[in-house]
Design an enzyme around this catalytic site. Structure first.
Site, PDB file in Angstrom:
ATOM      1  N   CYS A  67       0.882  -1.173   0.000  1.00  0.00           N
ATOM      2  CA  CYS A  67       0.000   0.000   0.000  1.00  0.00           C
ATOM      3  C   CYS A  67       0.914   1.216   0.000  1.00  0.00           C
ATOM      4  O   CYS A  67       2.108   1.084  -0.289  1.00  0.00           O
ATOM      5  CB  CYS A  67      -0.983  -0.032   1.173  1.00  0.00           C
ATOM      6  SG  CYS A  67      -0.217   0.041   2.800  1.00  0.00           S
TER       7      CYS A  67
HETATM    8  C1  RB5 Z   1      -3.790   5.344   1.007  1.00  0.00           C
HETATM    9  O1  RB5 Z   1      -3.775   6.694   0.868  1.00  0.00           O
HETATM   10  C2  RB5 Z   1      -2.953   4.877   2.152  1.00  0.00           C
HETATM   11  O2  RB5 Z   1      -3.584   5.183   3.331  1.00  0.00           O
HETATM   12  C3  RB5 Z   1      -2.686   3.399   2.027  1.00  0.00           C
HETATM   13  O3  RB5 Z   1      -2.185   3.106   0.759  1.00  0.00           O
HETATM   14  C4  RB5 Z   1      -1.683   2.861   3.004  1.00  0.00           C
HETATM   15  O4  RB5 Z   1      -0.537   3.655   3.032  1.00  0.00           O
HETATM   16  C5  RB5 Z   1      -2.140   2.557   4.347  1.00  0.00           C
HETATM   17  O5  RB5 Z   1      -1.373   2.161   5.215  1.00  0.00           O
END
Ligand code: RB5
Length: 153
Positions: A67
């Site tokens: 993520c």
């Molecule tokens: C998305 O903006 C972000 O919150 C997600 O990709 C991640 O970093 C969460 O931990």
């Protein structure tokens, strides 16, 4: 060749694409659990949890969960019993996490770790093997006992 699964939200989408290309070029069989299109604001559990479940069922040997920071992916993956996920940013942890702790899902931050370092970490993770020493098994048995406790709560 090891069967690898990969998943990412919008924050990891581009790194996922680059890693799939590198993995396939290196000869790995890769299952992409999504996202299949970059949709701003999509939710990492929607992609990471199916990957984590496939790892827990043994359908996938190792998983990569991405993520933006790698944090959310790691939190979600570790909710699935049998998954041992960690957010990795350095080479030592990429292999030691497997050798000592049998890490089976490596999490990366698509907004944190650049493509070259990420690929280096992935190769290190995939080449590492659990050492299986008694002390490592003993510690993992305690973690597995926690998962069983949780199921009966
Ligand atoms: C998305 O903006 C972000 O919150 C997600 O990709 C991640 O970093 C969460 O931990």
């Amino acid at each position: 060749m090891m069967h690898i699964g990969i998943a990412a939200d919008h924050g990891g989408f581009e790194l996922k694409r680059q890693l799939i290309e590198a993995l396939e070029t290196a000869g790995y069989e890769v299952t992409d659990f999504g996202a299949h299109d970059r949709v701003a604001g999509d939710d990492y559990p929607d992609w990471v949890v199916p990957l984590a479940r496939a790892v827990a069922r043994g359908e996938i040997v190792r998983g990569l969960a991405i993520c933006g920071s790698g944090v959310g992916a790691c939190v979600a993956a570790n909710k699935v019993a049998g998954v041992r996920a960690a957010l990795i940013t350095d080479g030592f942890s990429a292999h030691q996490g497997v050798e000592d702790d049998d890490m089976n899902v490596m999490c990366l931050g698509g907004r944190v770790t650049g493509q070259a370092l990420a690929w280096d970490l992935v190769r290190t993770f995939l080449s590492a093997r659990f050492k299986g020493d008694e002390r490592f098994r003993r510690r993992l048995a305690k973690v597995a006992a926690l998962e069983r406790e949780k199921r009966s709560e």
